[in-house]
Design an enzyme around this catalytic site. Structure first.
Site, PDB file in Angstrom:
ATOM      1  N   ASP A 180      -2.173   9.981   1.435  1.00 50.97           N
ATOM      2  CA  ASP A 180      -2.895   8.850   2.010  1.00 50.97           C
ATOM      3  C   ASP A 180      -3.822   9.409   3.101  1.00 50.97           C
ATOM      4  O   ASP A 180      -3.857  10.609   3.323  1.00 50.97           O
ATOM      5  CB  ASP A 180      -1.875   7.850   2.595  1.00 50.97           C
ATOM      6  CG  ASP A 180      -2.404   6.420   2.613  1.00 50.97           C
ATOM      7  OD1 ASP A 180      -3.537   6.217   3.104  1.00 50.97           O
ATOM      8  OD2 ASP A 180      -1.702   5.521   2.142  1.00 50.97           O
ATOM      9  N   ASP A 212       0.866  -1.177   0.000  1.00 48.01           N
ATOM     10  CA  ASP A 212       0.000   0.000   0.000  1.00 48.01           C
ATOM     11  C   ASP A 212       0.902   1.226   0.000  1.00 48.01           C
ATOM     12  O   ASP A 212       1.312   1.724   1.048  1.00 48.01           O
ATOM     13  CB  ASP A 212      -0.906  -0.023   1.229  1.00 48.01           C
ATOM     14  CG  ASP A 212      -2.061   0.942   1.083  1.00 48.01           C
ATOM     15  OD1 ASP A 212      -2.127   1.666   0.062  1.00 48.01           O
ATOM     16  OD2 ASP A 212      -2.921   0.980   1.995  1.00 48.01           O
ATOM     17  N   ALA A 213       1.249   1.678  -1.190  1.00 47.92           N
ATOM     18  CA  ALA A 213       2.262   2.728  -1.341  1.00 47.92           C
ATOM     19  C   ALA A 213       1.692   3.991  -1.972  1.00 47.92           C
ATOM     20  O   ALA A 213       2.284   5.054  -1.881  1.00 47.92           O
ATOM     21  CB  ALA A 213       3.418   2.210  -2.187  1.00 47.92           C
ATOM     22  N   LYS A 214       0.559   3.864  -2.638  1.00 42.81           N
ATOM     23  CA  LYS A 214      -0.146   5.011  -3.246  1.00 42.81           C
ATOM     24  C   LYS A 214       0.791   5.919  -4.032  1.00 42.81           C
ATOM     25  O   LYS A 214       0.706   7.130  -3.946  1.00 42.81           O
ATOM     26  CB  LYS A 214      -0.930   5.771  -2.177  1.00 42.81           C
ATOM     27  CG  LYS A 214      -1.999   4.893  -1.504  1.00 42.81           C
ATOM     28  CD  LYS A 214      -2.947   5.668  -0.619  1.00 42.81           C
ATOM     29  CE  LYS A 214      -4.077   4.812  -0.078  1.00 42.81           C
ATOM     30  NZ  LYS A 214      -3.653   3.805   0.907  1.00 42.81           N
ATOM     31  N   ARG A 215       1.659   5.305  -4.834  1.00 40.57           N
ATOM     32  CA  ARG A 215       2.564   6.078  -5.655  1.00 40.57           C
ATOM     33  C   ARG A 215       1.841   6.604  -6.889  1.00 40.57           C
ATOM     34  O   ARG A 215       0.737   6.152  -7.222  1.00 40.57           O
ATOM     35  CB  ARG A 215       3.765   5.220  -6.070  1.00 40.57           C
ATOM     36  CG  ARG A 215       4.616   4.724  -4.900  1.00 40.57           C
ATOM     37  CD  ARG A 215       5.214   5.865  -4.108  1.00 40.57           C
ATOM     38  NE  ARG A 215       6.350   5.434  -3.307  1.00 40.57           N
ATOM     39  CZ  ARG A 215       6.301   5.073  -2.021  1.00 40.57           C
ATOM     40  NH1 ARG A 215       5.165   5.081  -1.349  1.00 40.57           N
ATOM     41  NH2 ARG A 215       7.418   4.714  -1.393  1.00 40.57           N
TER      42      ARG A 215
END
Lengths: 277, 277
Positions: free
Chosen positions: B97, A92-95
């Protein structure tokens, strides 16, 4: 690496679509673990050992490791190596960045030779559009999980804006569907908005949806299943804090297992109700 | 840490608003550097030594370091420690996030005690809204640089969508302006869209704009200045590849300096034309 068919098979076999979120916070793990050389990994290892037959995915949140710098990254790498091969491993890095930079992030998390990690899937932010997503898809067999409708207060700021073609989160799904199919793309859909699942299923009838908001964030599993489940399940529901911090004593892993088992049993009932199993 | 006034002072003193992007790619740096114990840092150190009087900011791109895992992170940490205090240090990380996770990312890059890094500013993706940005603002004196209009092909997918209140990128700016003022928030605005600067200046008359697209990405410095410059400059223009890879021989640092000097001289002319200096 799990293909769509393998993922569905795991769900049917384990009677579960639970993802355990490894938001491993040094402030919240049992104090006795701090005497181990790598407390974050020690915690994760015991959580994984205690829950691996009850869940079909694990999702470490990169931020919780990055905040410890080099030692945190080492914990994350060790965790990624320890994750069971029959579970989907999601970072879960949301890059999200321009093409050549997204290519670097894809190497970081998908190419073991590069940074020591070999996740099956990554969460990606859509704001920068196609070239921020496509480099991840270039890694054959890997999954990209695109933020559509998130579960926190901030989701109201932009995701619901009317774009002339439905709210922004629907437009994101429609556009991303043109980049790859349901065998490569999943969407993040926050569980606090169960009624919106109906709408999302219009545009993503087959895609798996990663639902982050069960448990501490307050979503209802029943609602999510009623509106979001497909004949092949189509859901991966995450729970982090409610499971991994069920106890902060010596019994934390057993307590996590007990919580995971409760969720798995609810999930089994939902899978049976929907005729998936 | 540079306040708005200190940043403006640096711009006037150095007659430059150049940011050198440290997109340090192991495939592109001179081969002889690979014999050093830390080639990425060695490259950065020499680029910094050669350009520090010509620029007012440095911007390492996190992905280029992360893709090397632990050793890459060590190079990034060493680079962050080496960056001159009279320049704004920007980590181009494009994080975003939910609140507690963004808080972890803020610690990662802003709190030296946490992960070894103490950047002045970070780039942040807006898709998840207020709680994805506000935890960064909680670090007093630090800057948040929010993606508004980016410079690559993917920007067309969502950023131009009409939201009933102008295109999405304008809505992002209007909303983010309610979170903090021009002393804490900057916006990323891609230089390939110079005419849009006029529009953006309506909503962000005072904010500094970080312009990433000069050089390899094809933007024109003249256009950017004509439409985007304010009486206090209000621009930080980044150049990465055109400067740092000006040569790939032993003379790479001198070649980088020569390129940076050319840009600085153009910038000086623009600052004079606009009456900033």
């Amino acid at each position: 690496m799990l293909s769509r068919q393998q993922l569905i098979q795991q769900i049917k076999q384990k009677k579960s679509f639970l993802c355990v979120g490894l938001d491993t916070d040094i402030e919240k793990i049992p104090v006795f673990l701090k005497e181990y050389p790598d407390p974050l990994f020690e915690f994760n290892k015991r959580i994984i050992d205690a829950t691996r037959d009850l869940c079909i995915a694990y999702k470490p949140n990169a931020a919780f490791y990055e905040r410890h710098g080099v030692t945190g990254l080492q914990s994350l790498i060790k965790t990624s190596e320890y994750l069971p091969k029959d579970c989907l491993s999601i970072i879960d890095a949301k890059r999200g960045d321009i093409g050549n930079t997204s290519g670097m992030y894809a190497k970081t998390f998908f190419d073991k030779e590069a940074a020591g990690m070999d996740f099956d899937a990554i969460t990606v932010a859509p704001y920068m559009g196609n070239d921020s997503v496509i480099p991840f898809l270039a890694f054959e067999g890997k999954w990209v999980i695109i933020l559509a409708l998130t579960s926190s207060v901030g989701s109201k700021d932009f995701q619901y804006l009317e774009t002339g073609n439905g709210p922004l989160y629907e437009t994101v799904i429609q556009k991303a569907n043109t980049w790859a199919g349901a065998d490569r793309i999943m969407y993040v859909v926050g569980a606090t908005k169960s009624t919106e699942f109906t709408n999302i299923r219009k545009y993503a009838p087959d895609n798996f949806l990663l639902v982050p908001g069960i448990g501490a964030q307050g979503g209802s599993l029943k609602d999510v299943c009623q509106y979001g489940m497909t004949k092949e399940c189509g859901l991966i529901v995450n729970s982090s804090r409610a499971i991994i911090y069920a106890s902060n004593g010596e019994d934390f892993a057993e307590a996590a297992r007990a919580e995971a088992l409760k969720v798995q049993q609810q999930m089994q009932a939902e899978l049976e109700k929907a005729g998936v199993i």
